[in-house]
Design a protein around this motif. Structure first.
Motif, PDB file in Angstrom:
ATOM      1  N   ARG A   1       1.757   7.362  -6.641  1.00  0.00           N
ATOM      2  CA  ARG A   1       0.645   8.162  -7.150  1.00  0.00           C
ATOM      3  C   ARG A   1       0.739   9.606  -6.682  1.00  0.00           C
ATOM      4  O   ARG A   1      -0.137  10.425  -6.961  1.00  0.00           O
ATOM      5  CB  ARG A   1      -0.682   7.555  -6.690  1.00  0.00           C
ATOM      6  CG  ARG A   1      -0.987   6.194  -7.307  1.00  0.00           C
ATOM      7  CD  ARG A   1      -2.110   5.494  -6.560  1.00  0.00           C
ATOM      8  NE  ARG A   1      -3.292   6.335  -6.426  1.00  0.00           N
ATOM      9  CZ  ARG A   1      -4.265   6.087  -5.558  1.00  0.00           C
ATOM     10  NH1 ARG A   1      -4.175   5.039  -4.738  1.00  0.00           N
ATOM     11  NH2 ARG A   1      -5.319   6.880  -5.505  1.00  0.00           N
TER      12      ARG A   1
ATOM     13  N   GLU B   1      -8.590  11.601   5.560  1.00  0.00           N
ATOM     14  CA  GLU B   1      -7.283  12.198   5.307  1.00  0.00           C
ATOM     15  C   GLU B   1      -7.021  13.375   6.228  1.00  0.00           C
ATOM     16  O   GLU B   1      -5.908  13.566   6.729  1.00  0.00           O
ATOM     17  CB  GLU B   1      -7.206  12.620   3.842  1.00  0.00           C
ATOM     18  CG  GLU B   1      -5.888  13.259   3.458  1.00  0.00           C
ATOM     19  CD  GLU B   1      -5.828  13.590   1.970  1.00  0.00           C
ATOM     20  OE1 GLU B   1      -5.073  14.503   1.605  1.00  0.00           O
ATOM     21  OE2 GLU B   1      -6.532  12.911   1.186  1.00  0.00           O
TER      22      GLU B   1
ATOM     23  N   SER C   1       0.724   3.810  -3.272  1.00  0.00           N
ATOM     24  CA  SER C   1       0.173   5.153  -3.126  1.00  0.00           C
ATOM     25  C   SER C   1       1.257   6.220  -3.224  1.00  0.00           C
ATOM     26  O   SER C   1       0.988   7.341  -3.664  1.00  0.00           O
ATOM     27  CB  SER C   1      -0.558   5.272  -1.784  1.00  0.00           C
ATOM     28  OG  SER C   1       0.319   4.986  -0.714  1.00  0.00           O
TER      29      SER C   1
ATOM     30  N   ILE D   1      -1.493   9.304   1.945  1.00  0.00           N
ATOM     31  CA  ILE D   1      -0.863   7.986   1.891  1.00  0.00           C
ATOM     32  C   ILE D   1      -1.079   7.227   3.197  1.00  0.00           C
ATOM     33  O   ILE D   1      -1.301   6.009   3.199  1.00  0.00           O
ATOM     34  CB  ILE D   1       0.647   8.107   1.578  1.00  0.00           C
ATOM     35  CG1 ILE D   1       1.236   6.731   1.289  1.00  0.00           C
ATOM     36  CG2 ILE D   1       1.409   8.730   2.710  1.00  0.00           C
ATOM     37  CD1 ILE D   1       2.673   6.771   0.836  1.00  0.00           C
TER      38      ILE D   1
ATOM     39  N   LEU E   1       0.383  10.911  -3.724  1.00  0.00           N
ATOM     40  CA  LEU E   1      -0.595  11.345  -2.734  1.00  0.00           C
ATOM     41  C   LEU E   1       0.096  12.211  -1.693  1.00  0.00           C
ATOM     42  O   LEU E   1       1.307  12.140  -1.486  1.00  0.00           O
ATOM     43  CB  LEU E   1      -1.234  10.130  -2.053  1.00  0.00           C
ATOM     44  CG  LEU E   1      -2.075   9.191  -2.924  1.00  0.00           C
ATOM     45  CD1 LEU E   1      -2.605   8.052  -2.068  1.00  0.00           C
ATOM     46  CD2 LEU E   1      -3.210   9.927  -3.600  1.00  0.00           C
TER      47      LEU E   1
ATOM     48  N   HIS F   1      -4.530   5.873   3.088  1.00  0.00           N
ATOM     49  CA  HIS F   1      -4.607   4.726   2.182  1.00  0.00           C
ATOM     50  C   HIS F   1      -4.047   3.474   2.848  1.00  0.00           C
ATOM     51  O   HIS F   1      -4.634   2.380   2.732  1.00  0.00           O
ATOM     52  CB  HIS F   1      -3.826   5.034   0.910  1.00  0.00           C
ATOM     53  CG  HIS F   1      -3.770   3.893  -0.054  1.00  0.00           C
ATOM     54  ND1 HIS F   1      -4.849   3.479  -0.787  1.00  0.00           N
ATOM     55  CD2 HIS F   1      -2.746   3.053  -0.378  1.00  0.00           C
ATOM     56  CE1 HIS F   1      -4.510   2.449  -1.541  1.00  0.00           C
ATOM     57  NE2 HIS F   1      -3.237   2.166  -1.308  1.00  0.00           N
TER      58      HIS F   1
ATOM     59  N   ALA G   1       0.830  -1.206   0.000  1.00  0.00           N
ATOM     60  CA  ALA G   1       0.000   0.000   0.000  1.00  0.00           C
ATOM     61  C   ALA G   1       0.860   1.250   0.000  1.00  0.00           C
ATOM     62  O   ALA G   1       0.557   2.238  -0.685  1.00  0.00           O
ATOM     63  CB  ALA G   1      -0.926  -0.015   1.213  1.00  0.00           C
TER      64      ALA G   1
END
Length: 368
Positions: A203, A288, A200, A210, A205, A213, A196
């Motif tokens: 990406r 978040e 992430s 993150i 984030l 996630h 994970a």
């Protein structure tokens, strides 16, 4: 070309084993010659069993069988010389020597087979460790990195502690964590969390994104792996996730119930406590915005030490915990790998060479 120490040791052991074959050969020779010159009423043949028994301690099943066969042959020679093989005494000695040599050879074969299987398990464990805990890069942008992993289960090589590092836009992102529990379940949870994190991070984030996630990934994993309600309620992961930024001497950190990192700055050691630590990952799914990023200065020449609780909770014979801040303060200086080597040796001295919990250390230095 650098020769592996493991290969060097194996080669040395083989040469040593060949040299040791002289011991059982000398025993067979001495017993045979002495018995041939002794009176018929003195029987030294039973001492021949020492030859295959000693051989089994350093040689394989084939070598043990060969020495056993040679010992039986010597007993036959002794029997022929002292009245022939028709005597009940010599027949009993020969049969006993054959049976015991066969047993010793069989036990040695079983031991060799177990060692081969154990070697295969260790090879797989090392391969799994390299996949799960990829070696951290020694140099990323302005950072120099070194790491150490000590598994409580020596045969497993890996456990529930984890670390990883990836590059994101304008920063180097790192995580260190500790999965509650041990064994294969902890290793599986660690693999999910690292997957994970890496996925992430690429990406791009945000740091709270993150962490959120990773939290969702752990909750999903525990709810969908058949662990049941008990697994969901009792499983969690403590972790520190941080971004070391390229455009200034600062770093951002989210701490999810993990032991705080230590910062070596101008000869002093500071503990990077956070004002509002998050709960460990996997206990509940947070949004978040529920994760607070703490900023701290990370200047050129500073050294950041990330660690798991297996380090600071390691005990000596008196039960005293390992005093990591004090040992860092006593460090004479050097690069990240030198500090990791220093902590590794010092931690094993403190515990008497054995750790009772998985322990991980990541050292990061900012340099020009």
């Amino acid at each position: 070309m650098r020769v592996s120490p493991e290969l060097t040791r194996i080669g040395g052991e083989k040469r040593s084993s060949r040299a040791l074959f002289g011991v059982p050969l000398v025993i067979i020779l001495v017993v045979t010659v002495t018995d041939l010159h002794a009176p018929p009423t003195v029987h030294l043949g039973p001492f021949l069993i020492a030859a295959p028994a000693i051989t089994a301690s350093f040689a394989g099943a084939g070598g043990t069988a060969a020495i056993g066969a040679l010992a039986v042959a010597a007993q036959v020679v002794i029997g022929v010389f002292h009245g022939g093989l028709a005597t009940a005494n010599h027949q009993a000695q020969i049969i006993a020597l054959i049976v015991i040599s066969g047993l010793v050879t069989g036990f040695r074969y079983a031991t060799d087979r177990h060692r081969r299987k154990l070697s295969q398990v260790r090879t797989v464990a090392v391969a799994a460790q390299e996949v799960l805990l990829r070696p951290l890069p020694e140099r990323v942008a302005e950072l120099r990195i070194a790491s150490l992993y000590l598994a409580a289960d020596e045969e497993a090589q890996i456990g529930g502690d984890l670390y990883a590092a990836v590059r994101t836009e304008g920063a180097t992102r790192l995580v260190i964590g500790d999965v509650r529990g041990k064994g294969m379940a902890a290793i599986g949870d660690a693999s999910v969390l690292i997957g994970a994190f890496r996925g992430s991070a690429y990406r791009n984030l945000s740091l709270p994104g993150i962490v959120g996630h990773m939290d969702s990934a752990m909750c999903w994993n525990w709810h969908h792996t058949g662990g049941g309600e008990r697994n969901v309620l009792e499983s969690f992961v403590t972790a520190v996730v941080l971004d070391v930024y390229d455009d200034g001497p600062v770093a951002g950190m989210v701490n999810c119930g993990h032991p705080p990192p230590l910062l070596l700055h101008r000869g002093g050691v500071a503990t990077l406590d956070v004002r509002d630590p998050a709960v460990p990952l996997g206990l509940e799914v947070l949004a978040e915005q529920d994760y607070l990023v703490e900023m701290f200065r990370f200047e050129y020449g500073d050294v950041l030490v990330l660690h798991t609780d297996g380090v600071v909770e390691a005990r000596d014979d008196s039960g005293a915990f390992y005093p990591l801040p004090e040992r860092l303060a006593a460090w004479k200086g050097g690069g990240p790998q030198a500090l990791v080597d220093y902590l590794h040796a010092d931690l094993l001295r403190h515990t008497g060479g054995v750790v009772n919990d998985d322990a991980a250390i990541v050292v990061i230095a900012r340099c020009a």
